[in-house]
Scaffold this motif. Structure first.
Motif, PDB file in Angstrom:
ATOM      1  N   PRO A 407      -0.946  17.522  -9.501  1.00  0.00           N
ATOM      2  CA  PRO A 407      -2.394  17.708  -9.608  1.00  0.00           C
ATOM      3  C   PRO A 407      -3.153  16.687  -8.776  1.00  0.00           C
ATOM      4  N   MET A 408      -4.426  16.983  -8.508  1.00  0.00           N
ATOM      5  CA  MET A 408      -5.302  15.980  -7.914  1.00  0.00           C
ATOM      6  C   MET A 408      -5.344  14.778  -8.837  1.00  0.00           C
ATOM      7  N   HIS A 409      -5.194  13.598  -8.244  1.00  0.00           N
ATOM      8  CA  HIS A 409      -5.091  12.356  -9.004  1.00  0.00           C
ATOM      9  C   HIS A 409      -6.292  11.475  -8.734  1.00  0.00           C
ATOM     10  N   THR A 410      -6.722  10.729  -9.750  1.00  0.00           N
ATOM     11  CA  THR A 410      -7.833   9.805  -9.562  1.00  0.00           C
ATOM     12  C   THR A 410      -7.380   8.411  -9.166  1.00  0.00           C
ATOM     13  N   ILE A 411      -6.134   8.021  -9.483  1.00  0.00           N
ATOM     14  CA  ILE A 411      -5.739   6.623  -9.276  1.00  0.00           C
ATOM     15  C   ILE A 411      -5.403   6.362  -7.810  1.00  0.00           C
ATOM     16  N   ILE A 412      -5.929   5.247  -7.280  1.00  0.00           N
ATOM     17  CA  ILE A 412      -5.786   4.959  -5.855  1.00  0.00           C
ATOM     18  C   ILE A 412      -5.628   3.457  -5.605  1.00  0.00           C
ATOM     19  N   PRO A 413      -4.472   3.020  -5.085  1.00  0.00           N
ATOM     20  CA  PRO A 413      -4.352   1.641  -4.604  1.00  0.00           C
ATOM     21  C   PRO A 413      -4.933   1.565  -3.195  1.00  0.00           C
ATOM     22  N   ALA A 414      -5.296   0.372  -2.752  1.00  0.00           N
ATOM     23  CA  ALA A 414      -5.885   0.228  -1.421  1.00  0.00           C
ATOM     24  C   ALA A 414      -5.460  -1.077  -0.779  1.00  0.00           C
ATOM     25  N   MET A 415      -5.648  -1.134   0.533  1.00  0.00           N
ATOM     26  CA  MET A 415      -5.506  -2.371   1.283  1.00  0.00           C
ATOM     27  C   MET A 415      -6.581  -2.393   2.369  1.00  0.00           C
ATOM     28  N   LEU A 416      -6.917  -3.589   2.812  1.00  0.00           N
ATOM     29  CA  LEU A 416      -7.873  -3.777   3.890  1.00  0.00           C
ATOM     30  C   LEU A 416      -7.150  -4.454   5.047  1.00  0.00           C
ATOM     31  N   ARG A 417      -7.352  -3.879   6.244  1.00  0.00           N
ATOM     32  CA  ARG A 417      -6.728  -4.443   7.434  1.00  0.00           C
ATOM     33  C   ARG A 417      -7.822  -4.822   8.431  1.00  0.00           C
ATOM     34  N   HIS A 418      -7.650  -5.947   9.134  1.00  0.00           N
ATOM     35  CA  HIS A 418      -8.646  -6.422  10.098  1.00  0.00           C
ATOM     36  C   HIS A 418      -7.921  -6.933  11.332  1.00  0.00           C
ATOM     37  N   ASN A 419      -8.323  -6.398  12.498  1.00  0.00           N
ATOM     38  CA  ASN A 419      -7.672  -6.761  13.759  1.00  0.00           C
ATOM     39  C   ASN A 419      -6.163  -6.575  13.688  1.00  0.00           C
ATOM     40  N   GLY A 420      -5.753  -5.490  13.031  1.00  0.00           N
ATOM     41  CA  GLY A 420      -4.339  -5.154  12.945  1.00  0.00           C
ATOM     42  C   GLY A 420      -3.560  -5.899  11.888  1.00  0.00           C
ATOM     43  N   ARG A 421      -4.202  -6.817  11.170  1.00  0.00           N
ATOM     44  CA  ARG A 421      -3.497  -7.627  10.174  1.00  0.00           C
ATOM     45  C   ARG A 421      -3.931  -7.237   8.776  1.00  0.00           C
ATOM     46  N   VAL A 422      -2.959  -7.041   7.881  1.00  0.00           N
ATOM     47  CA  VAL A 422      -3.297  -6.743   6.494  1.00  0.00           C
ATOM     48  C   VAL A 422      -3.940  -7.980   5.891  1.00  0.00           C
ATOM     49  N   GLN A 423      -5.157  -7.804   5.425  1.00  0.00           N
ATOM     50  CA  GLN A 423      -5.959  -8.922   4.949  1.00  0.00           C
ATOM     51  C   GLN A 423      -6.076  -8.965   3.435  1.00  0.00           C
ATOM     52  N   MET A 424      -6.001  -7.763   2.786  1.00  0.00           N
ATOM     53  CA  MET A 424      -6.275  -7.779   1.345  1.00  0.00           C
ATOM     54  C   MET A 424      -5.769  -6.517   0.662  1.00  0.00           C
ATOM     55  N   PRO A 425      -4.778  -6.655  -0.225  1.00  0.00           N
ATOM     56  CA  PRO A 425      -4.503  -5.568  -1.169  1.00  0.00           C
ATOM     57  C   PRO A 425      -5.508  -5.647  -2.310  1.00  0.00           C
TER      58      PRO A 425
END
Length: 525
Positions: A407-425
């Motif tokens: 089913p369509m799910h509401t839960i979502i993990p995320a990460m932020l990347r800046h200048n090609g580098r993972v900056q923040m989960p």
């Protein structure tokens, strides 16, 4: 810098490793795993499974999970889908023939096969260092000995009194009443399940006595679930989806999660000068509400099982966001956009871990509504999720219920990347609120320069079902101005979600934060 004369909490700083999650005991367990030589995957699994006993209203081994993983020494991000499927015997046509127009949240038809344990075992095998047995040890110990009920958990527990049925009432209530703050919650039967998984891997859950208990209990409740449905459960790796905002890349889990909704919201809002607005003011709340209405309508039209999702590229295209942004009037609220399906809830847990090698895990884990479907297995007390209520019964819709579908799910993990580098989960809990929560947190941080803790602390608003809900942190003046713009404003009696984040600085310092709306914390060493 925050004003130290007012209540609040500083971000947490460390260098070797860090965990941020919604319960202190889970954060502590994860950090101990790191200190004992485990990596971020080992630690995240340990903390997540323990959360099923620290916050049983929110998650458990009868639920689902999604994971984003940054391997050590790399900047790529891998998505792992640990959401379960409907039993093969589920038929939307048959449910329509019974006169149903939706799948009830307490019905056995809402129970999809649990996917989390398969995914966690696979994650441990593929990416862990210490093995699944070591990761499960803290949860086994706490499930056996018990955990005192924390204040936020006690705040949520009373809804169990009306939602739990059958065997679930004996496992999750105290003589028919919700557990209170400080009472000890134990789950020795589930400790035994975890011991079997520690010895046998996923087979300890999806085969043998444990699977037979789950299937027999579901079939006794009228379900079509079979042992074959459980044995066939398998998580899947995939590529994340992403979008640019102010030079940063927001990385989200692909469908059947709703992460694309957050990207669309940011794409819509990029057409407005958000940094120039008062972060706690009327115009910002108004624009976010309008963007949410439009983005969520797109979600409900397009997002479904990955094999059935249609037009995802269209949803993420800049041209789509531009056309939707043009529909927003800064001086007037649009009427609520029609929605194809509803999947609203507030109970989920999120955990993020970064280790000394800078492997990063962003993991979200849930049984959907508070205490899931309210149905538990008779012998082991495994509480089943009600993710199947996220299906629609509309014929021909990509998210139409069907055997073997996710089913369509509401839960979502995320990460932020800046200048090609993972900056923040990072992640923000809260069911349908989650995409709005991601947008709110990121724009607090990127547009208004708030540190991670302040960005989580700040008041929240959410437009759903024709109303604009405001937390008490919004002033009466802002509420009145929003009403004057045409919003049906309501003051919320419960907080909106919760969240955690860890920022990985170029210097090597880790900065963590945890939402005050939950009981948890960030811990590092």
């Amino acid at each position: 810098m925050r004003d130290f004369q007012f209540p609040g909490r500083s971000p947490v700083f460390a260098t070797e490793g860090m965990c941020a999650t919604s319960h202190p005991l889970a954060a502590q367990a994860a950090v101990r795993i790191l200190q004992d030589g485990g990596n971020a995957v080992d630690a995240a699994i340990a903390g997540a499974v323990l959360l099923g006993f620290a916050e049983p209203q929110s998650c458990g081994i009868g639920g689902d999970c999604f994971v984003l993983l940054k391997p050590a020494g790399e900047e790529r991000i891998i998505a792992l889908n640990g959401s379960g499927r409907a039993p093969a015997g589920l038929s939307a046509a048959a449910l329509r023939d019974r006169g149903l127009i939706e799948i009830g949240t307490e019905s056995v038809e809402s129970v999809t096969v649990p996917g989390a344990m398969d995914a966690l075992c696979r994650l441990s095998e593929d990416w862990g260092r210490k093995g699944i047995s070591a990761s499960l040890e803290p949860a086994i110990r706490y499930a056996e000995a018990g955990i005192p009920v924390a204040p936020r958990v006690a705040f949520d527990w009373p809804e169990a009194e009306s939602r739990l049925t059958g065997a679930a009432r004996s496992f999750y209530l105290d003589q028919g009443r919700a557990l209170r703050t400080g009472q000890i919650f134990r789950a020795p039967e589930q400790a035994e399940v975890l011991r079997r998984i520690a010895r046998q891997g996923r087979a300890g859950f999806y085969e043998g006595d444990v699977a037979e208990d789950m299937v027999a209990s579901l079939r006794a409740a009228g379900g079509s679930h079979t042992l074959d449905d459980f044995a066939a459960t398998a998580c899947t790796y995939s590529e994340p989806v992403s979008g640019d905002y102010r030079g940063h890349e927001l990385v989200e889990h692909p469908p059947n999660g709703q992460g694309a909704t957050a990207i669309l919201m940011l794409n819509i809002l990029s057409h407005f000068d958000l940094p120039a607005l008062d972060p706690m003011g009327t115009q910002r709340a108004h624009l976010e509400a309008e963007a949410a209405k439009l983005a969520y309508d797109a979600r409900d039209r397009f997002i479904a099982d990955p094999d059935h999702t249609r037009r995802l590229n269209h949803m993420l295209a800049p041209e789509t966001a531009a056309r939707l942004a043009a529909l927003i009037d800064p001086s007037q609220a649009i009427r609520q956009v029609s929605r194809a399906t509803e999947a609203i809830h507030r109970d989920t847990v999120y955990i993020t871990v970064v280790d000394r090698d800078r492997m990063a895990v962003s993991l979200i884990y849930s049984t959907f509504w508070g205490f899931g479907s309210g149905i538990a297995s008779d012998r082991f007390g495994i509480l089943f999720q009600n993710r199947g209520s996220g299906f629609t019964l509309r014929e021909g819709h990509p998210n139409e219920a069907g055997g073997g579908k996710r089913p369509m799910h509401t839960i979502i993990p995320a990460m932020l990347r800046h200048n090609g580098r993972v900056q923040m989960p990072f992640g923000v809990m809260g069911g349908a609120y989650q995409p709005t929560g991601h947008v709110r947190f990121l724009t607090n941080h990127l547009n208004h320069g708030m540190d991670l803790q302040a960005a989580l602390d700040a008041p929240r608003a959410f437009a759903e079902n024709g109303k604009l809900g405001l937390e008490r942190g919004y002033s009466d003046a802002v509420a009145a101005e929003l009403a004057a713009l045409g919003h049906q404003v309501v003051r919320l009696d419960r907080p909106l979600g919760g969240g955690q984040a860890i920022r990985i600085e170029d210097s090597g310092v880790l900065i963590g934060a945890s939402d005050p709306r939950k009981d948890g914390c960030a811990l590092g060493y």
